[in-house]
Write a protein that holds these residues in place. Structure first.
Motif, PDB file in Angstrom:
ATOM      1  N   ASN A 278       0.832  -1.203   0.000  1.00  0.00           N
ATOM      2  CA  ASN A 278       0.000   0.000   0.000  1.00  0.00           C
ATOM      3  C   ASN A 278       0.869   1.256   0.000  1.00  0.00           C
ATOM      4  O   ASN A 278       0.593   2.216  -0.719  1.00  0.00           O
ATOM      5  N   ASP A 310       4.920   6.379   5.060  1.00  0.00           N
ATOM      6  CA  ASP A 310       5.293   6.689   3.681  1.00  0.00           C
ATOM      7  C   ASP A 310       5.162   8.183   3.432  1.00  0.00           C
ATOM      8  O   ASP A 310       4.589   8.912   4.240  1.00  0.00           O
ATOM      9  N   VAL A 323     -10.775   2.857   5.753  1.00  0.00           N
ATOM     10  CA  VAL A 323      -9.789   2.043   5.031  1.00  0.00           C
ATOM     11  C   VAL A 323      -9.724   0.586   5.496  1.00  0.00           C
ATOM     12  O   VAL A 323      -9.290  -0.278   4.744  1.00  0.00           O
ATOM     13  N   PHE A 328     -13.309  -1.947   0.804  1.00  0.00           N
ATOM     14  CA  PHE A 328     -13.098  -0.520   0.542  1.00  0.00           C
ATOM     15  C   PHE A 328     -11.765  -0.329  -0.172  1.00  0.00           C
ATOM     16  O   PHE A 328     -10.702  -0.674   0.346  1.00  0.00           O
ATOM     17  N   THR A 329     -11.824   0.240  -1.373  1.00  0.00           N
ATOM     18  CA  THR A 329     -10.590   0.501  -2.119  1.00  0.00           C
ATOM     19  C   THR A 329     -10.757   1.758  -2.960  1.00  0.00           C
ATOM     20  O   THR A 329     -11.871   2.062  -3.402  1.00  0.00           O
ATOM     21  N   THR A 330      -9.664   2.493  -3.147  1.00  0.00           N
ATOM     22  CA  THR A 330      -9.709   3.654  -4.047  1.00  0.00           C
ATOM     23  C   THR A 330      -8.882   3.345  -5.285  1.00  0.00           C
ATOM     24  O   THR A 330      -8.633   4.211  -6.104  1.00  0.00           O
ATOM     25  N   LYS A 331      -8.429   2.071  -5.381  1.00  0.00           N
ATOM     26  CA  LYS A 331      -7.573   1.700  -6.517  1.00  0.00           C
ATOM     27  C   LYS A 331      -8.415   1.231  -7.700  1.00  0.00           C
ATOM     28  O   LYS A 331      -9.543   0.785  -7.504  1.00  0.00           O
ATOM     29  N   THR A 337      -8.366  -4.644  -3.985  1.00  0.00           N
ATOM     30  CA  THR A 337      -9.410  -5.587  -3.568  1.00  0.00           C
ATOM     31  C   THR A 337     -10.141  -5.047  -2.346  1.00  0.00           C
ATOM     32  O   THR A 337     -11.241  -5.486  -2.030  1.00  0.00           O
ATOM     33  N   GLY A 338      -9.489  -4.125  -1.658  1.00  0.00           N
ATOM     34  CA  GLY A 338     -10.087  -3.604  -0.437  1.00  0.00           C
ATOM     35  C   GLY A 338     -10.069  -4.617   0.698  1.00  0.00           C
ATOM     36  O   GLY A 338     -10.827  -4.502   1.661  1.00  0.00           O
ATOM     37  N   LEU A 341      -6.057  -4.321   4.169  1.00  0.00           N
ATOM     38  CA  LEU A 341      -6.026  -3.789   5.538  1.00  0.00           C
ATOM     39  C   LEU A 341      -6.928  -4.591   6.470  1.00  0.00           C
ATOM     40  O   LEU A 341      -6.676  -4.683   7.671  1.00  0.00           O
TER      41      LEU A 341
HETATM   42  P1  ADP Z   1      -6.416  -2.206  -1.538  1.00  0.00           P
HETATM   43  O1  ADP Z   1      -4.975  -1.956  -1.332  1.00  0.00           O
HETATM   44  O2  ADP Z   1      -6.705  -3.441  -2.314  1.00  0.00           O
HETATM   45  O3  ADP Z   1      -7.180  -1.022  -2.027  1.00  0.00           O
HETATM   46  P2  ADP Z   1      -6.513  -2.135   1.336  1.00  0.00           P
HETATM   47  O4  ADP Z   1      -7.516  -2.649   2.318  1.00  0.00           O
HETATM   48  O5  ADP Z   1      -5.116  -2.605   1.546  1.00  0.00           O
HETATM   49  O6  ADP Z   1      -7.033  -2.547  -0.092  1.00  0.00           O
HETATM   50  O7  ADP Z   1      -6.530  -0.561   1.346  1.00  0.00           O
HETATM   51  C1  ADP Z   1      -7.755   0.122   1.261  1.00  0.00           C
HETATM   52  C2  ADP Z   1      -7.566   1.564   0.846  1.00  0.00           C
HETATM   53  O8  ADP Z   1      -6.899   2.288   1.868  1.00  0.00           O
HETATM   54  C3  ADP Z   1      -6.712   1.772  -0.384  1.00  0.00           C
HETATM   55  O9  ADP Z   1      -7.420   1.594  -1.586  1.00  0.00           O
HETATM   56  C4  ADP Z   1      -6.271   3.232  -0.200  1.00  0.00           C
HETATM   57  O10 ADP Z   1      -7.301   4.125  -0.565  1.00  0.00           O
HETATM   58  C5  ADP Z   1      -6.149   3.360   1.314  1.00  0.00           C
HETATM   59  N1  ADP Z   1      -4.749   3.211   1.725  1.00  0.00           N
HETATM   60  C6  ADP Z   1      -4.154   2.114   2.241  1.00  0.00           C
HETATM   61  N2  ADP Z   1      -2.856   2.345   2.511  1.00  0.00           N
HETATM   62  C7  ADP Z   1      -2.604   3.611   2.158  1.00  0.00           C
HETATM   63  C8  ADP Z   1      -1.426   4.483   2.190  1.00  0.00           C
HETATM   64  N3  ADP Z   1      -0.251   4.037   2.649  1.00  0.00           N
HETATM   65  N4  ADP Z   1      -1.571   5.747   1.747  1.00  0.00           N
HETATM   66  C9  ADP Z   1      -2.746   6.204   1.261  1.00  0.00           C
HETATM   67  N5  ADP Z   1      -3.879   5.459   1.197  1.00  0.00           N
HETATM   68  C10 ADP Z   1      -3.814   4.182   1.650  1.00  0.00           C
END
Ligand code: ADP
Length: 374
Positions: A278, A310, A323, A328-331, A337-338, A341
């Motif tokens: 991430n 980071d 998060v 939940f994902t912004t990717k 996959t959300g 975390l």
């Molecule tokens: P994914 O990585 O598949 O999206 P995660 O559960 O790992 O699923 O993360 C969920 C969301 O949290 C990410 O899509 C992102 O929006 C946010 N996020 C996680 N880690 C970071 C980070 N280091 N910096 C900024 N946003 C983050």
């Protein structure tokens, strides 16, 4: 088709070489100056260059030097065509990177032998380079797939195991239900057997729901004592090998005496892998400041207090609570996959810890959590 670029300011010389090479199946292009040759090579690199030494403008030696300095230019065979008495220039051309020489007047057989040899070597080299490139690409893709699979190992294994069990349960519950329905139609009491099957089924559904809710919680897994620095080196090495840390300053700072974690190594590896992936994603788009990724660890009261920081854009207050939510994902689709975390939180909580997202000293996100340590 193998292409040969003939560079000569005398059109008649170009025509002569063309007449020797074309019948042998070479595609011959010509340039009347060093400058023109360089432009042609930049636009479409030939398989070989036949270069006249004495030309107005930049001469053959300089042209050869510039070809060698072009991206990919070091791989193009260059044969310099020299007039009698140009020994001095030959030495300079050799120093500028020429592969071979031909004396004027050019002998037909000699020309063909040189061109054939040099282009064959180049073709082999090109093939090897293409294979190498394809293999490198494939390796990166495979590693990425493996990584993704590992990220989701907890979720995937558990979900499919539970799915399988629920499928089995569905069959036995349907059977019991049909028995009860038939008894009701006959105005009889349902059989003890069917009722027991229903109760058993419900208990199993509850157990599976609990298992899914405690997704990734280590429980029965084998706990071991291991060196955290070793594990971090391994995780960072994996990310580096698949090119996810290109241009990123990634490091960890641990107490000098080291940190011994007491947990299932594979789970802790999943925690760091998810957080570091991430973080790598977060810094990927950063252009106005260094891309930094840092793991900080200190040990107090039998717990390793860890932070993964980071220098990415960070997480807005509105999202910071969300998060950890499943899905939940912004990717972009296919990348996020959300669940990463969610897996992290379940593993950390399974070891009696907590995980929170805050702001990193570098300005980006900071994930802080604790694990059992000695
Ligand atoms: P994914 O990585 O598949 O999206 P995660 O559960 O790992 O699923 O993360 C969920 C969301 O949290 C990410 O899509 C992102 O929006 C946010 N996020 C996680 N880690 C970071 C980070 N280091 N910096 C900024 N946003 C983050």
């Amino acid at each position: 088709m193998t292409t040969v670029l003939v560079v000569d300011d005398e059109p008649v010389n170009c025509d002569l070489l063309d007449a020797m090479l074309s019948p042998e199946g070479y595609e011959v292009r010509s340039a009347s100056s060093g400058e023109e040759a360089l432009a042609q090579i930049a636009a479409a690199p030939p398989d070989l260059v036949l270069l006249d030494l004495a030309m107005p403008g930049i001469d053959g030696v300089e042209a050869c030097r510039r070809i060698r300095a072009m991206p990919g230019g070091e791989l193009i065979p260059v044969v310099v065509v020299t007039a009698h008495g140009e020994r001095e220039s030959r030495i300079r051309a050799k120093a500028a990177g020429a592969d071979d020489f031909l004396a004027k007047p050019v002998d037909d057989a000699e020309l063909l032998a040189r061109v054939k040899n040099l282009t064959r070597v180049k073709a082999l080299h090109d093939l090897r380079a293409r294979r190498h490139e394809a293999l490198t690409r494939e390796l990166a893709e495979r590693s990425e797939q493996l990584l993704r699979a590992e990220r989701l190992a907890t979720v995937g294994t558990l979900a499919s195991a539970v799915g399988h069990e629920l499928n089995n349960l569905d069959a036995s519950l349907a059977l019991a239900l049909r028995g009860i329905e038939q008894a009701v139609m006959r105005a009889e009491a349902p059989s003890e057997e069917d009722l027991a099957a229903m109760q058993h089924g419900l208990r199993a559904v509850r157990a599976h729901a609990t298992q899914l809710l405690s997704l990734g919680r280590p429980g029965a897994e084998r706990v071991e004592v291991f060196d955290l620095a070793d594990l971090l080196r391994e995780v960072l090495g994996t990310l580096r090998s698949i090119g996810r840390l290109r241009g990123v300053d990634a490091e960890f700072s641990l107490p000098e005496e080291g940190v011994a974690i007491v947990a299932a190594r594979v789970r802790v590896s999943q925690v760091f892998l998810n957080l570091l992936l991430n973080a790598a994603d977060a810094v990927a788009a950063v252009t106005d400041r260094p891309k930094v990724l840092r793991v900080r660890v200190r040990v107090t009261d039998g717990r390793a207090r860890c932070a993964v920081d980071d220098s990415g854009p960070g997480i807005t207050d509105a999202l910071i609570e969300r998060v950890f939510e499943p899905w939940f994902t912004t990717k972009p689709v296919g990348q996020g996959t959300g669940l990463g975390l969610l897996v992290v939180r379940h593993i950390v909580e399974g070891y009696g810890g907590t995980v929170i997202a805050t702001r990193a000293p570098e300005g980006g996100a900071s994930f802080q959590f604790d694990l059992p340590a000695i």
